[in-house]
Scaffold this active site. Structure first.
Site, PDB file in Angstrom:
ATOM      1  N   LYS A 288       0.821  -1.199   0.000  1.00 28.19           N
ATOM      2  CA  LYS A 288       0.000   0.000   0.000  1.00 28.19           C
ATOM      3  C   LYS A 288       0.862   1.260   0.000  1.00 28.19           C
ATOM      4  O   LYS A 288       0.599   2.209  -0.732  1.00 28.19           O
ATOM      5  CB  LYS A 288      -0.966  -0.030   1.183  1.00 28.19           C
ATOM      6  CG  LYS A 288      -2.009  -1.143   1.033  1.00 28.19           C
ATOM      7  CD  LYS A 288      -2.965  -1.209   2.182  1.00 28.19           C
ATOM      8  CE  LYS A 288      -4.043  -2.244   1.927  1.00 28.19           C
ATOM      9  NZ  LYS A 288      -3.520  -3.618   1.776  1.00 28.19           N
TER      10      LYS A 288
ATOM     11  N   LYS B  15      -8.172   1.988   5.266  1.00 22.50           N
ATOM     12  CA  LYS B  15      -7.738   0.592   5.256  1.00 22.50           C
ATOM     13  C   LYS B  15      -6.435   0.429   6.021  1.00 22.50           C
ATOM     14  O   LYS B  15      -5.630   1.359   6.121  1.00 22.50           O
ATOM     15  CB  LYS B  15      -7.586   0.076   3.822  1.00 22.50           C
ATOM     16  CG  LYS B  15      -6.700   0.917   2.918  1.00 22.50           C
ATOM     17  CD  LYS B  15      -6.809   0.395   1.488  1.00 22.50           C
ATOM     18  CE  LYS B  15      -6.078   1.268   0.496  1.00 22.50           C
ATOM     19  NZ  LYS B  15      -6.220   0.797  -0.901  1.00 22.50           N
TER      20      LYS B  15
ATOM     21  N   ARG C  42      -6.876  -5.394 -11.877  1.00 28.05           N
ATOM     22  CA  ARG C  42      -5.563  -5.965 -11.604  1.00 28.05           C
ATOM     23  C   ARG C  42      -4.780  -6.011 -12.914  1.00 28.05           C
ATOM     24  O   ARG C  42      -5.143  -6.719 -13.858  1.00 28.05           O
ATOM     25  CB  ARG C  42      -5.697  -7.364 -10.997  1.00 28.05           C
ATOM     26  CG  ARG C  42      -4.410  -8.192 -10.983  1.00 28.05           C
ATOM     27  CD  ARG C  42      -3.254  -7.540 -10.208  1.00 28.05           C
ATOM     28  NE  ARG C  42      -3.566  -7.187  -8.854  1.00 28.05           N
ATOM     29  CZ  ARG C  42      -3.525  -8.045  -7.827  1.00 28.05           C
ATOM     30  NH1 ARG C  42      -3.169  -9.303  -8.039  1.00 28.05           N
ATOM     31  NH2 ARG C  42      -3.828  -7.627  -6.616  1.00 28.05           N
TER      32      ARG C  42
ATOM     33  N   ARG D 281     -12.181  -6.488 -11.160  1.00 20.82           N
ATOM     34  CA  ARG D 281     -12.888  -7.142 -10.062  1.00 20.82           C
ATOM     35  C   ARG D 281     -14.013  -6.212  -9.623  1.00 20.82           C
ATOM     36  O   ARG D 281     -13.766  -5.179  -8.997  1.00 20.82           O
ATOM     37  CB  ARG D 281     -11.897  -7.465  -8.949  1.00 20.82           C
ATOM     38  CG  ARG D 281     -10.808  -8.446  -9.415  1.00 20.82           C
ATOM     39  CD  ARG D 281      -9.584  -8.427  -8.571  1.00 20.82           C
ATOM     40  NE  ARG D 281      -8.937  -7.120  -8.587  1.00 20.82           N
ATOM     41  CZ  ARG D 281      -7.885  -6.802  -7.844  1.00 20.82           C
ATOM     42  NH1 ARG D 281      -7.379  -7.670  -7.003  1.00 20.82           N
ATOM     43  NH2 ARG D 281      -7.358  -5.593  -7.932  1.00 20.82           N
TER      44      ARG D 281
ATOM     45  N   ARG E 185     -16.132  -3.179  -2.042  1.00 20.93           N
ATOM     46  CA  ARG E 185     -14.875  -3.849  -2.355  1.00 20.93           C
ATOM     47  C   ARG E 185     -15.035  -4.748  -3.574  1.00 20.93           C
ATOM     48  O   ARG E 185     -15.995  -5.518  -3.665  1.00 20.93           O
ATOM     49  CB  ARG E 185     -14.399  -4.686  -1.155  1.00 20.93           C
ATOM     50  CG  ARG E 185     -14.187  -3.885   0.108  1.00 20.93           C
ATOM     51  CD  ARG E 185     -13.947  -4.796   1.300  1.00 20.93           C
ATOM     52  NE  ARG E 185     -15.097  -5.654   1.585  1.00 20.93           N
ATOM     53  CZ  ARG E 185     -15.094  -6.633   2.483  1.00 20.93           C
ATOM     54  NH1 ARG E 185     -13.994  -6.878   3.199  1.00 20.93           N
ATOM     55  NH2 ARG E 185     -16.173  -7.353   2.694  1.00 20.93           N
TER      56      ARG E 185
ATOM     57  N   ASP F 282      -2.919  -2.473  -8.923  1.00 17.65           N
ATOM     58  CA  ASP F 282      -4.361  -2.299  -8.756  1.00 17.65           C
ATOM     59  C   ASP F 282      -4.735  -0.876  -9.136  1.00 17.65           C
ATOM     60  O   ASP F 282      -4.188   0.098  -8.581  1.00 17.65           O
ATOM     61  CB  ASP F 282      -4.774  -2.581  -7.316  1.00 17.65           C
ATOM     62  CG  ASP F 282      -4.710  -4.060  -6.974  1.00 17.65           C
ATOM     63  OD1 ASP F 282      -4.521  -4.872  -7.894  1.00 17.65           O
ATOM     64  OD2 ASP F 282      -4.842  -4.396  -5.781  1.00 17.65           O
TER      65      ASP F 282
ATOM     66  N   GLU G 173      -2.938   0.233  -5.210  1.00 13.78           N
ATOM     67  CA  GLU G 173      -1.966  -0.631  -4.552  1.00 13.78           C
ATOM     68  C   GLU G 173      -0.967  -1.142  -5.583  1.00 13.78           C
ATOM     69  O   GLU G 173      -1.284  -1.243  -6.777  1.00 13.78           O
ATOM     70  CB  GLU G 173      -2.636  -1.836  -3.863  1.00 13.78           C
ATOM     71  CG  GLU G 173      -3.489  -1.477  -2.671  1.00 13.78           C
ATOM     72  CD  GLU G 173      -3.981  -2.707  -1.907  1.00 13.78           C
ATOM     73  OE1 GLU G 173      -3.398  -3.799  -2.107  1.00 13.78           O
ATOM     74  OE2 GLU G 173      -4.943  -2.575  -1.139  1.00 13.78           O
TER      75      GLU G 173
ATOM     76  N   ASN H 130       1.079  -4.522  -5.720  1.00 18.60           N
ATOM     77  CA  ASN H 130       1.249  -5.823  -5.072  1.00 18.60           C
ATOM     78  C   ASN H 130       2.518  -6.505  -5.586  1.00 18.60           C
ATOM     79  O   ASN H 130       2.681  -6.698  -6.791  1.00 18.60           O
ATOM     80  CB  ASN H 130       0.034  -6.701  -5.349  1.00 18.60           C
ATOM     81  CG  ASN H 130      -1.237  -6.118  -4.757  1.00 18.60           C
ATOM     82  OD1 ASN H 130      -1.563  -6.359  -3.607  1.00 18.60           O
ATOM     83  ND2 ASN H 130      -1.957  -5.333  -5.553  1.00 18.60           N
TER      84      ASN H 130
END
Length: 316
Positions: free
Chosen positions: A125, A160, A210, A225, A233, A273, A281, A283
């Protein structure tokens, strides 16, 4: 080539969607040896190289017991042609200790992907803050007053934890600020832990995309997503629906910029993301969605990854 995967317990894999499984399957298809261990299997003794208690496995792809294995053996990590770190978060102290052991193995000659130092230096993050030209307004703090001020400015926000995954612990607070104080106290544990706060991006209704970046180059398809029902979410683990779609021109430019910056640091695989045109984000621990993209588009993501791995090692 012999490849060691440092991962979560094999018995817990859901092979119909697991990205590590798809990597293993493609490696085995090419004739590479596949071994596996967990971070808890790593060890280092005075005067000895870093070792792991590993299982050499053969994938069968049948039912819950989708592999066969040889008896466990203790082996120096540097004897493998490649070590792939695929342990899922949380990015806790044990994870960090594992990266230190893997870093020592690198000094002994092991080739580790993603780089252990890069894993430590790019918490998923916080890493977005390097690319503020691509982010929605963001605050990292443990100060409740700072959170309240951020909300007063932006009205609709997402809060978050820094160490969450799969949508865990994500809250939306709208203009009415309902429960903002309670949510902040819960996430920052009464000021003991740092949290992230971001301006809400309404394009989440179109999906949290993603984008996979392999060896600095984005895969030409993404997995959007999409939140379902009343959920905010989009994470698949939180019930989001995964829909593969072509990478847009604007998202490609973002992914190429991130890839150019991060791939040279030892990040062979990145899961970016993006909501709308905002990076939320980066990842790097164990990016997923290989199988979903491959199944829906026919673009073979595992093949692209193993191609890049072999190229990084100078071919096979």
């Amino acid at each position: 080539m012999n490849i060691l995967f440092v991962a979560d317990p094999l018995e817990h894999f859901k092979i119909y969607k697991d990205t590590t499984f798809s990597m293993m399957r493609e490696a085995q298809r090419r004739g590479h040896g596949v071994s596996a261990c967990e971070p808890r299997d790593l060890g280092w003794q005075t005067g000895q190289p870093v070792t792991a208690t590993v299982r050499d496995i053969t994938l069968t792809g049948h039912g819950e017991r989708w592999f066969t294995e040889t008896p466990a053996r203790s082996t120096p990590l540097h004897t493998f042609d490649a070590v792939i770190m695929r342990k899922d978060p949380p990015f806790d102290a044990e994870y960090i200790y594992a990266t230190h052991l893997l870093g020592q193995a690198e000094r002994e000659g092991a080739k580790v992907f993603n780089s252990p130092a890069a894993l430590r230096d790019h918490p998923e993050k916080l890493a977005v803050m390097e690319f503020q030209q691509f982010t929605s307004p963001t605050l990292v703090t443990r100060d409740p007053a700072a959170v309240r001020a951020f909300h007063a400015e932006h009205k609709d926000i997402i809060l978050k934890p820094l160490d969450g995954m799969g949508g865990m612990g994500i809250f939306r607070v709208r203009e009415d600020a309902l429960n903002l104080g309670s949510i902040t106290e819960t996430l920052n544990k009464n000021g003991a832990e740092t949290i992230m706060v971001q301006r809400f991006v309404p394009e989440i209704s179109l999906g949290d995309k993603r984008i996979l970046i392999i060896a600095g180059e984005p895969v030409p398809f993404v997995l959007a997503r999409i939140p379902q029902g009343t959920e905010v979410r989009g994470n698949l683990a939180a019930g989001g629906k995964g829909v593969a779609q072509p990478l847009s021109d604007s998202n490609r430019k973002i992914a190429e910029a991130v890839g150019r910056a991060l791939a040279p640091r030892g990040l062979l695989l990145i899961g970016l993301d993006v909501i709308g045109d905002y990076v939320t984000e980066i990842n790097v621990t164990s990016p997923t969605c290989f199988q979903e993209i491959t199944d829906q588009t026919g673009f073979d993501v595992p093949r692209r990854f193993i191609d890049a791995l072999e190229q990084s090692l100078g071919g096979t």
